[in-house]
Enzyme design. Structure first.
Site, PDB file in Angstrom:
ATOM      1  N   GLY A 180      22.384 -39.408  42.792  1.00 46.27           N
ATOM      2  CA  GLY A 180      23.439 -38.463  42.446  1.00 46.27           C
ATOM      3  C   GLY A 180      23.083 -37.078  42.903  1.00 46.27           C
ATOM      4  O   GLY A 180      22.038 -36.850  43.528  1.00 46.27           O
ATOM      5  N   GLY A 181      23.948 -36.127  42.589  1.00 47.38           N
ATOM      6  CA  GLY A 181      23.721 -34.764  43.020  1.00 47.38           C
ATOM      7  C   GLY A 181      22.486 -34.155  42.404  1.00 47.38           C
ATOM      8  O   GLY A 181      21.908 -33.213  42.948  1.00 47.38           O
ATOM      9  N   VAL A 229      17.381 -41.687  40.646  1.00 50.21           N
ATOM     10  CA  VAL A 229      16.942 -42.221  39.364  1.00 50.21           C
ATOM     11  C   VAL A 229      16.277 -43.570  39.601  1.00 50.21           C
ATOM     12  O   VAL A 229      16.850 -44.456  40.253  1.00 50.21           O
ATOM     13  CB  VAL A 229      18.112 -42.374  38.379  1.00 50.21           C
ATOM     14  CG1 VAL A 229      17.605 -42.871  37.026  1.00 50.21           C
ATOM     15  CG2 VAL A 229      18.840 -41.048  38.206  1.00 50.21           C
ATOM     16  N   LYS A 282      13.915 -39.530  36.831  1.00 54.72           N
ATOM     17  CA  LYS A 282      14.828 -38.858  37.752  1.00 54.72           C
ATOM     18  C   LYS A 282      14.032 -37.847  38.576  1.00 54.72           C
ATOM     19  O   LYS A 282      13.432 -36.917  38.029  1.00 54.72           O
ATOM     20  CB  LYS A 282      15.962 -38.162  37.001  1.00 54.72           C
ATOM     21  CG  LYS A 282      16.877 -37.348  37.909  1.00 54.72           C
ATOM     22  CD  LYS A 282      18.110 -36.841  37.161  1.00 54.72           C
ATOM     23  CE  LYS A 282      19.100 -37.949  36.924  1.00 54.72           C
ATOM     24  NZ  LYS A 282      20.398 -37.440  36.434  1.00 54.72           N
ATOM     25  N   ASP A 305      28.301 -30.070  32.426  1.00 54.49           N
ATOM     26  CA  ASP A 305      28.594 -31.042  33.472  1.00 54.49           C
ATOM     27  C   ASP A 305      29.030 -32.367  32.845  1.00 54.49           C
ATOM     28  O   ASP A 305      28.632 -33.439  33.280  1.00 54.49           O
ATOM     29  CB  ASP A 305      27.371 -31.258  34.357  1.00 54.49           C
ATOM     30  CG  ASP A 305      27.729 -31.995  35.658  1.00 54.49           C
ATOM     31  OD1 ASP A 305      28.899 -31.907  36.093  1.00 54.49           O
ATOM     32  OD2 ASP A 305      26.846 -32.665  36.217  1.00 54.49           O
TER      33      ASP A 305
END
Length: 892
Positions: free
Chosen positions: A21-22, A26, A41, A134
């Site tokens: 992901g951004g 992970v 992560k 977020d």
């Protein structure tokens, strides 16, 4: 670059890639030190390259690591390996909400349940000053145990200085969608203030919550666009179609909830995630008025805080922050709040089984029970030399006056004409003129335990006794109490509490506790069978004008219109205060109302922490997060810790297990009722504890840590509490409440009947056996005060008193050198004790006075050189209560 299987990041060995992901990659990994599976992560290289960014990120991560909530993914560690900065988190099994939404909208009930769990997680974080920033379906995991929120607050830690939106958002997808024909990810859930680069707060998360709710309910995004510019324009200017227009079976009230979250102006949104949870709960129960209009865009008027100058400093200690205060809706223009401090040299008395605050029917006076402090006060209950009595504070005056003759009062209520106050002492029900005079006995309730009463216009009094199955009635002029209403076993009722007379003096409300853990608010009307009003967590009181119930739900003080003559609720619940103290196990709520709507409440509970201390009282290190703790029990190998901590939204205690070497904790009980008094059993794989679940009073169960199963240890009876296990490991020692206090019994762990233990007329508790099994320490009140005694075990031999001037909480030194205890004035005291060949105790030696407040409980390290203590930080009874004048009329 993707890490290969077997790669090491510090002590973590990578096994498989879970996702990209951004915010990085992970991986599933194994903690080689602790032997557990975790999620790691690995963050973008930019984090490690910037010293300032890394420092801010690590500081934020430390804050988030203190956030312990069942709906938040736990953050275990932050590390760095070469150029790689990484997070170590709880490994979750399930799917993200984003993946689930690829199959369409969620079923209505699941969407509401998921939404409520998201709200509770957000509220827990907001109360600690953490904003997610977020929130989106990709950061919400759906697991078997419920919702888990990911990446909490980390977007804020990674963000650079505020500025306009660019394609390089730190939490945006790896390929920022500025290409025509692409639907943006993170940007689609951003609030107007975020996309404009303005300051954000908790209400920013509520906008994202509204977008997530909308998508769960409809299967469509609330805002979309084929370019960043068009999407930003949609967020700033457009409104999505209502949920009910897309899903016709959806109630209209839900349109209002979602639209309020999605209001463009933050001031027009809900200001508390807890507020949103309340409204979603009302929708789920079919209570929210279908005619609620959409939110207004104008900023809401906040309640002012008004207080006398002398109370302003105290008020700062408990005033609800902007992150927690729900926005008032449709308040009277005259509605004000002010602080009600305790009397000088005293503290309020709060009880989980009694009513210690009462407002006169006309709202002109507030009565409460206060404890007049002795020079050395212990935490919680009465200490040596302390006295409780009733104080009356006229609203037109500036100070509360004590009522002579009410010494020992512990539960109070007003007469319907406001001339008299009824009150309970430990053994009697009394009445006294509110202006002063001689207290007159009404009756002597035979049963021990806490009591709560209500006085009707027919000059009779209804009251309950805790624990107990009945509501009793007695003439206010005096007489013998008689059962008036009994728990109905055919409906699953096991106990009745908190009666409250309604205006006709015949009908009354009360709370029924069921064997399955459910609580119901009931209405009894003359000549008819009681009817259920609604499920409820704590007691309810009735305000005649404008005809509303007041009660605590999920930690917030709320009101709801109620037609008492027909037993019908009207509309949905509306917020009175963001937080109010309550305890769902007994149904107590720390609030009171007057007939005309004056409301008094305690805004918060106690705040505590656990920490290690050396033998000089120097603090060494914290253990776990700040919370409301009850007690602790360390395993015999001193590696594990059982403790009880309050779940604020549920108003109950759960038992947790902490691994002191690994620094982790796990909740091991989570029933609707409280669980407490954990005591390790000899096998080290199970423990005994007390809970009122399914019974009229707390009774004892054994919990197996391997299977998670509970078995009954002691048949339910009167209030039972665990103490210790005999040195041979055969018997559990426990106490049971009697008219004098608590009496001790043993029961064989292999099965058998309870047998009296330490038989005498005196109260005995705090029973603990020495490490070698040849002695026993306990607390007894045989001298008139609580003192610590030791006796040979199993005897015979001389009983030796080791405390002078009061003592509590005896704890043996695991090295066998003696005993520690807390004096009545909070000093940590050491006493040398030898047990062989005869029992000999030395003189008590004060070690230190704990800095700050007296410890609530403590345990001793294996080498006897350290103490793990529960340290109160904020005592709610010492803080002002809040008063609301001008009762809200309800939701718009």
């Amino acid at each position: 670059m993707t890490l290969p299987r077997g790669a090491k990041l510090g002590p973590y060995e990578v096994s498989t890639l879970l996702g990209v992901g951004g915010m990085g990659e992970v991986y599933r990994a194994r903690d080689l030190r602790l032997g557990r599976e975790v999620a790691v992560k690995v963050l973008p290289l930019a984090v490690g390259a910037s010293e300032e960014l890394r420092r801010r990120f690590e500081n934020e991560a430390r804050l988030i690591s203190q956030l312990s909530h069942p709906n938040v993914c736990a953050l275990f560690d932050v590390g760095r390996d070469g150029e790689d900065t990484f997070l170590v988190m709880e490994l979750l099994e399930g799917e993200t909400l984003a993946d689930r939404l690829k199959r369409g909208a969620l079923p209505f009930e699941q969407a509401l349940r998921t939404g409520i769990e998201i709200c509770l997680a957000l509220d827990a974080a907001h109360r600690k000053g953490i904003v997610h920033r977020d929130l989106k379906p990709g950061n919400i995991m759906l697991t078997r145990s419920g919702v888990k929120l990911l990446d909490f607050g980390l977007a804020k830690a990674l963000e650079q200085q505020p500025g306009p939106i660019t394609d390089g958002l730190p939490t945006q997808a790896a390929n920022p969608s500025t290409t025509p024909g692409t639907i943006l990810g993170t940007l689609a859930y951003m609030s107007p203030e975020q996309v404009e680069g303005l300051a954000v707060d908790a209400r920013t998360d509520l906008f994202a919550l509204g977008a997530v709710l909308y998508e769960m309910l409809t299967g469509n995004r609330a805002f979309s666009g084929t370019s960043a510019a068009k999407l930003i324009s949609s967020i700033l200017t457009s409104h999505p179609p209502t949920v009910s227009s897309v899903q016709p079976i959806s109630p209209k009230g839900l349109d209002w909830v979602v639209a309020t979250c999605l209001a463009k102006d933050p001031a027009a949104r809900f200001e508390s995630a807890h507020d949103v949870a309340l409204q979603l709960g009302a929708v789920a129960r079919g209570e929210l008025d279908a005619t609620l209009p959409p939110p207004i865009a104008a900023a809401r008027t906040r309640w002012p805080w008004l207080a006398a100058a002398a109370a302003l400093g105290l008020l700062a200690g408990f005033a609800v922050s902007a992150l927690r205060t729900p926005a008032p809706r449709a308040r009277s223009s005259e509605a004000i709040r002010f602080a009600l401090p305790p009397p000088p040299g005293a503290r309020f008395r709060y009880s989980m089984e009694q009513t210690t605050i009462a407002v006169s029917p006309d709202g002109s006076r507030i009565a409460y029970v206060a404890i007049e402090r002795a020079a050395a006060a212990a935490f919680g209950a009465l200490a040596r030399g302390e006295t409780s009595r009733i104080y009356v504070r006229p609203l037109a005056g500036i100070e509360a006056l004590p009522l002579p003759g009410t010494e020992g009062a512990n539960s109070i209520f007003w007469s319907p004409d406001g001339r008299s106050i009824g009150f309970f002492t430990r053994t009697r029900l009394m009445r006294i003129d509110a202006g002063g005079g001689v207290a007159v006995a009404i009756c002597e309730p035979a049963a021990p335990g806490g009591k709560s009463g209500t006085w009707g216009i027919a000059d009779d009094i209804l009251f309950n006794v805790s624990p107990g199955t009945d509501i009793f009635r007695v003439p206010a002029a005096g007489g013998s109490p008689a059962p008036f209403l009994k728990a109905d076993g055919s409906r699953g009722e096991i106990r009745l509490k908190w009666p409250w007379y309604l205006p006709d003096g015949k009908s009354f409300l009360y709370m029924a506790f069921h064997s399955d853990g459910q609580h119901q608010l009931m209405l009894s009307r003359h000549g008819t069978a009681p009817v259920t009003v609604m499920p409820i967590q704590a007691q309810a009181q009735f305000v005649e004008t404008p005809g509303s119930l007041v009660f605590v739900r999920d930690g917030s003080l709320v009101g709801q219109r109620f037609d008492w003559q027909h037993g019908r609720l009207q509309g949905g619940p509306f917020s009175i205060a963001a937080s109010a103290r309550f305890f769902s196990t007994t149904g107590s709520g720390a609030f009171a109302v007057g007939r005309s709507g004056l409301v008094v409440y305690q805004p918060r509970g106690n705040s505590m922490r656990m920490a290690w201390f050396d033998r000089t009282g120097r603090e060494l290190s914290p253990v776990g997060p700040v919370g409301e703790y009850l007690g602790l029990a360390m395993s015999r190998d001193r590696r594990r810790l059982l403790f009880e901590r309050m779940q604020p939204e549920a108003g109950s205690y759960d038992i947790w297990l902490a691994d002191l070497e690994r620094g982790t904790e796990t909740r091991v009980t989570s029933g609707r009722e409280s669980e407490f008094g954990a005591v390790w059993l000899p096998d080290g794989r199970s423990f005994a504890y007390a809970t009122p679940a399914g019974a009229t009073a707390p009774h004892l169960l054994r919990h197996d840590l391997t299977t998670g199963k509970d078995t009954v240890l002691v048949p339910p009876g009167r209030f039972q509490s665990t103490q210790d296990v005999t040195p041979d490991g055969r018997d559990l020692v426990y106490t049971e409440r009697s008219e004098r206090g608590y009496q001790a019994f043993t029961i064989a762990l292999a099965g058998g009947k309870p047998l009296p233990f330490l038989e005498s007329v005196e109260r005995k508790e705090g029973i603990v056996f020495s490490p070698d099994g040849h002695a026993m320490a306990f607390v007894s009140d045989e001298s008139g005060d609580d003192e610590i005694y030791v006796i040979p075990y199993p005897g015979p031999g001389e009983k030796i008193r080791v405390s002078t001037g009061g003592g509590r909480t005896p704890r043996w030194d695991p090295t066998g050198k003696g005993l520690f205890f807390l004096s009545s004035d909070g000093v940590v005291v050491s006493v040398s004790v030898t047990t062989i060949p005869t029992l000999v105790a030395g003189a008590p030696v004060p070690l230190f006075v704990p800095a700050g407040r007296h410890w609530l409980d403590f345990a001793v390290s294996g080498d006897g050189k350290k103490f793990l203590a529960i340290v109160p930080e904020t005592v709610a009874d010492e803080l002002p209560m809040a008063v609301v004048s001008g009762f809200p009329s309800g939701p718009p």
